[in-house]
Design an enzyme around this catalytic site. Sequence first.
Site, PDB file in Angstrom:
ATOM      1  N   GLU A 156     -11.383   6.270 -59.457  1.00  0.00           N
ATOM      2  CA  GLU A 156     -11.080   7.503 -60.071  1.00  0.00           C
ATOM      3  C   GLU A 156      -9.544   7.581 -60.099  1.00  0.00           C
ATOM      4  O   GLU A 156      -8.537   7.676 -61.419  1.00  0.00           O
ATOM      5  CB  GLU A 156     -11.571   7.811 -60.824  1.00  0.00           C
ATOM      6  CG  GLU A 156     -13.235   7.517 -60.810  1.00  0.00           C
ATOM      7  CD  GLU A 156     -13.797   7.833 -59.951  1.00  0.00           C
ATOM      8  OE1 GLU A 156     -15.063   7.683 -59.608  1.00  0.00           O
ATOM      9  OE2 GLU A 156     -13.321   7.656 -58.468  1.00  0.00           O
TER      10      GLU A 156
ATOM     11  N   TRP B  93     -21.633 -28.989 -34.369  1.00  0.00           N
ATOM     12  CA  TRP B  93     -21.240 -28.054 -35.873  1.00  0.00           C
ATOM     13  C   TRP B  93     -22.347 -29.147 -36.642  1.00  0.00           C
ATOM     14  O   TRP B  93     -22.277 -30.238 -36.593  1.00  0.00           O
ATOM     15  CB  TRP B  93     -20.059 -27.496 -36.638  1.00  0.00           C
ATOM     16  CG  TRP B  93     -19.154 -26.939 -35.576  1.00  0.00           C
ATOM     17  CD1 TRP B  93     -17.997 -27.796 -35.027  1.00  0.00           C
ATOM     18  CD2 TRP B  93     -18.912 -25.726 -35.708  1.00  0.00           C
ATOM     19  NE1 TRP B  93     -17.339 -26.722 -34.917  1.00  0.00           N
ATOM     20  CE2 TRP B  93     -18.058 -25.408 -35.139  1.00  0.00           C
ATOM     21  CE3 TRP B  93     -20.504 -24.704 -36.728  1.00  0.00           C
ATOM     22  CZ2 TRP B  93     -17.631 -24.100 -34.491  1.00  0.00           C
ATOM     23  CZ3 TRP B  93     -19.275 -22.969 -35.816  1.00  0.00           C
ATOM     24  CH2 TRP B  93     -18.886 -22.945 -34.907  1.00  0.00           C
TER      25      TRP B  93
ATOM     26  N   GLU C  85     -26.672 -12.904 -38.503  1.00  0.00           N
ATOM     27  CA  GLU C  85     -26.532 -14.504 -38.438  1.00  0.00           C
ATOM     28  C   GLU C  85     -27.545 -14.575 -37.687  1.00  0.00           C
ATOM     29  O   GLU C  85     -27.243 -16.193 -36.751  1.00  0.00           O
ATOM     30  CB  GLU C  85     -24.723 -14.373 -38.400  1.00  0.00           C
ATOM     31  CG  GLU C  85     -24.382 -14.359 -39.174  1.00  0.00           C
ATOM     32  CD  GLU C  85     -22.816 -14.639 -39.335  1.00  0.00           C
ATOM     33  OE1 GLU C  85     -22.419 -16.267 -39.044  1.00  0.00           O
ATOM     34  OE2 GLU C  85     -21.347 -14.531 -39.668  1.00  0.00           O
TER      35      GLU C  85
END
Length: 366
Positions: free
Chosen positions: A55, A173, A294
């Site tokens: 604000e 990966w 994670e």
Amino acid sequence: MSQSRDARHMALALSLGRRGMGRVWPNPAVGCVIVRDGRIIGRGHTADGGRPHAETAALAQAGGAAAGATAYVTLEPCAHHGQTPPCAQALIDAQVARVVIATGDPDPRVAGRGIAMLRAAGITVATGVLEDQARRDHAGFLHRVTANRPYVTLKLAGTLDGRIATASGESQWITGPEARRAVHMMRARHDAVMVGAGTVRADDPSLTVRGMGITRQPVRVVISRAMKVPATTQLARTAQDIPVWLCHGAEADVTNWTEKGAVSLPCPIEAGQVDPWAALGSLAAQGITRVFCEGGGMLAASLLSADLVDELVVFTAGMAIGAEGTPALAAMGIDRLAAAPRFSLDHVRPVGTDIMHRWVRQPTET
């Protein structure tokens, strides 16, 4: 002013507020838009670190033109004196004519007082515009105030058969670069990234946000009963520059870590592991509102078993490893389907060559 116009301006305020996710804790990530004669004259969101408030920023941009205008705010304006004066008073002093609020603030220092201040000053107040979306955006802040714990997102990434590593431990990966980039974006929108000690030992992660150009990194949190992790890891070596907090048993020796700048948060032990309720309560006490977990498998299973996962994000790669691979979750002791934690599917989308599906927590039936 029509409901559709109110909704359109509130949607903009919500999008502004999201810019502060992961950067403004312990404050909520609020957005504010000021409109006069159909024209936006001020906009703002909570600044990094929590000050100035949305604000204040929007009013500063609007200047004297705010008199007679409508302010759209995603959370009830604060009514108490903290490091800054109350935002409700700032709106009153600016002589706005109307304030539209998406959802109320349950903080006992506010909890309707901001609305009451505005109305007592003769300002028209409307509430509940896009409230469901606002409550989703402010879920971390609301959880911290009402449940004394952060909002928890659990991320899992694995194969079609739910494995996160081969029998030899190879895991990098499984998912592709697009999925990994998406994870970095998720880290950036949370106050803290949390892992178990096993993940630190196995992967030596940095848990930082990379490639996004952000300046305020999330806190890295390690959960471990005994904290038997060498202080030579990336987390320990960078603890002076990027915060590392350790939630550990009271008997653990964490001197090597604290000497490098890590923060010690002793927690009670339950069933041989750090009590997840206590760990999250400790993080909330430090101001954390949103946690991105994670793993690994034991920590993920602990959070799920304790019904502490609010959102589950799963990345699935198009490969299979087989039963000899490492499962995404450790044993949970479930022998009846009725006892399994359940989630409702929110959405599914492709991310590169992988699939991401997001699930939200279903309330426990009593």
